[in-house]
Structure formats: C-alpha cells, structure tokens
Design a protein around this motif. Structure first.
Motif, short mmCIF file in Angstrom:
data_model
loop_
_atom_site.label_atom_id
_atom_site.label_comp_id
_atom_site.label_asym_id
_atom_site.label_seq_id
_atom_site.Cartn_x
_atom_site.Cartn_y
_atom_site.Cartn_z
N CYS A 102 37.14 33.22 -8.30
CA CYS A 102 37.37 34.69 -9.02
C CYS A 102 38.64 35.41 -7.87
CB CYS A 102 36.14 35.49 -8.56
SG CYS A 102 36.29 37.32 -8.97
N VAL A 103 39.54 36.19 -8.50
CA VAL A 103 40.52 36.72 -7.70
C VAL A 103 40.11 38.31 -7.75
CG1 VAL A 103 42.33 35.24 -8.04
CG2 VAL A 103 41.95 37.00 -9.80
N GLY A 104 39.02 38.94 -8.40
CA GLY A 104 38.86 39.99 -8.33
C GLY A 104 39.51 41.27 -9.13
N ALA A 105 40.05 40.66 -10.16
CA ALA A 105 40.83 41.48 -11.23
C ALA A 105 40.04 42.45 -11.98
CB ALA A 105 41.51 40.56 -12.28
N GLY A 106 38.82 42.24 -11.92
CA GLY A 106 37.78 43.22 -12.72
C GLY A 106 37.66 43.40 -14.23
N GLN A 107 38.50 42.41 -14.85
CA GLN A 107 38.50 42.40 -16.42
C GLN A 107 37.13 42.08 -16.93
OE1 GLN A 107 41.24 43.18 -18.32
NE2 GLN A 107 41.80 43.81 -16.04
N CYS A 108 36.26 41.41 -16.18
CA CYS A 108 34.85 41.14 -16.69
C CYS A 108 34.08 42.46 -16.60
CB CYS A 108 34.27 39.97 -15.82
SG CYS A 108 34.22 40.50 -14.19
N VAL A 109 34.37 43.24 -15.75
CA VAL A 109 33.38 44.38 -15.59
C VAL A 109 33.83 45.45 -16.68
CG1 VAL A 109 32.92 46.38 -14.08
CG2 VAL A 109 33.02 44.26 -13.05
N LEU A 110 35.15 45.53 -16.89
CA LEU A 110 35.76 46.30 -17.97
C LEU A 110 35.15 45.79 -19.41
CD1 LEU A 110 39.41 47.04 -16.77
CD2 LEU A 110 37.33 48.47 -16.64
N ALA A 120 29.67 39.66 -27.46
CA ALA A 120 31.11 40.05 -27.72
C ALA A 120 31.92 40.31 -26.45
CB ALA A 120 31.13 40.99 -28.67
N GLY A 121 31.30 41.24 -25.80
CA GLY A 121 31.85 41.47 -24.46
C GLY A 121 32.17 40.52 -23.31
N VAL A 122 31.00 39.75 -23.26
CA VAL A 122 31.03 38.60 -22.31
C VAL A 122 32.42 37.52 -23.02
CG1 VAL A 122 29.80 36.48 -21.75
CG2 VAL A 122 28.50 38.76 -21.70
N GLU A 123 32.28 37.21 -24.15
CA GLU A 123 33.21 36.43 -24.73
C GLU A 123 34.62 36.93 -24.36
OE1 GLU A 123 32.13 36.18 -29.12
OE2 GLU A 123 31.16 34.36 -28.49
N GLN A 124 34.91 38.17 -24.50
CA GLN A 124 36.29 38.92 -24.05
C GLN A 124 36.29 38.72 -22.64
OE1 GLN A 124 36.43 43.17 -24.96
NE2 GLN A 124 38.69 43.06 -24.82
N ALA A 125 35.39 38.86 -21.77
CA ALA A 125 35.69 38.55 -20.45
C ALA A 125 35.94 37.32 -20.26
CB ALA A 125 34.27 38.95 -19.74
N PRO A 155 41.55 36.07 -15.47
CA PRO A 155 42.83 35.63 -15.09
C PRO A 155 42.76 34.05 -14.10
CG PRO A 155 42.48 37.23 -13.73
CD PRO A 155 41.35 37.52 -14.99
N SER A 156 41.57 34.17 -13.55
CA SER A 156 41.35 32.81 -12.92
C SER A 156 40.42 31.90 -13.33
CB SER A 156 40.65 33.14 -11.43
OG SER A 156 39.35 33.83 -11.61
N GLN A 157 39.94 32.18 -14.71
CA GLN A 157 38.90 31.29 -15.37
C GLN A 157 37.90 31.00 -14.82
OE1 GLN A 157 41.48 27.80 -16.51
NE2 GLN A 157 42.63 29.00 -17.87
N ALA A 158 37.16 31.88 -13.94
CA ALA A 158 36.08 32.02 -13.17
C ALA A 158 34.86 32.10 -14.01
CB ALA A 158 36.20 33.06 -11.92
N LEU A 159 34.89 32.22 -15.18
CA LEU A 159 33.67 32.64 -16.09
C LEU A 159 33.75 31.64 -17.01
CD1 LEU A 159 34.27 36.23 -16.87
CD2 LEU A 159 32.91 35.31 -14.80
N THR A 160 32.29 31.04 -17.35
CA THR A 160 32.09 30.00 -18.35
C THR A 160 30.89 30.38 -19.31
OG1 THR A 160 32.71 28.29 -16.76
CG2 THR A 160 31.53 27.55 -18.66
N LEU A 161 30.86 30.39 -20.49
CA LEU A 161 29.85 30.62 -21.44
C LEU A 161 29.42 29.23 -21.94
CD1 LEU A 161 28.18 32.85 -22.48
CD2 LEU A 161 30.05 33.04 -24.48
N THR A 162 28.24 29.04 -21.97
CA THR A 162 27.80 27.88 -22.64
C THR A 162 26.61 28.08 -23.28
OG1 THR A 162 26.16 27.37 -20.63
CG2 THR A 162 28.38 26.50 -20.82
N ASP A 163 26.22 27.41 -24.43
CA ASP A 163 25.13 27.46 -25.39
C ASP A 163 24.13 26.88 -24.64
OD1 ASP A 163 26.20 28.64 -27.62
OD2 ASP A 163 27.02 26.62 -28.09
N ASP A 164 22.76 27.11 -24.79
CA ASP A 164 21.58 26.69 -23.97
C ASP A 164 21.07 25.31 -24.94
OD1 ASP A 164 21.74 28.13 -22.02
OD2 ASP A 164 20.24 29.90 -22.98
#
Length: 64
Positions: A10-18, A45-50, A55-64
């Motif tokens: 994470c680089v702290g861009a904050g796009q996830c929070v927005l 939908a918000g999580v997929e957008q995040a 920008p650092s590809q620090a987030l991953t969304l997976t199916d359970d």
C-alpha cells in the motif's frame, strides 16, 4: 467474497476509502490501508471499484 489488503504494498493513496469507506480506512500514522471487514457482503460494487483503482494493487478480492 473476501477482501485482503497488503499493507506492505500500500502507498496510502486512499482510493479504497473513497470507494468503500465501510470496508476500508487509513492508518493515522502512515496512511496505509486498514481493512475494517474481510467479508464486504453489502458493498461489493464499492470494493470491486477499490480493487480496480488501487495504484499499488494492494487489494485482492476472492470468492470463498
């Protein structure tokens, strides 16, 4: 669905929070992502957008 956040990448861009402020926050000390909930069933939908906007590809969304 399950979200994971790599605080080291994470680089702290904050796009996830927005995009999904009920799922993500930023650490007050270093600005890096804080994951509030691993299973964001009500804001997919918000999580997929995040994930797409991170920008650092620090987030991953997976199916359970």
């Amino acid at each position: 669905m399950r979200i994971t956040a790599d605080r080291e990448a994470c680089v702290g861009a904050g796009q996830c929070v927005l995009s999904a402020d009920t799922v993500f926050d930023q650490d007050e000390d270093d600005g890096r992502v804080l994951l509030l909930r691993e299973r964001p069933d009500d804001d997919i939908a918000g999580v997929e957008q995040a994930v797409l906007l991170c920008p650092s590809q620090a987030l991953t969304l997976t199916d359970d």
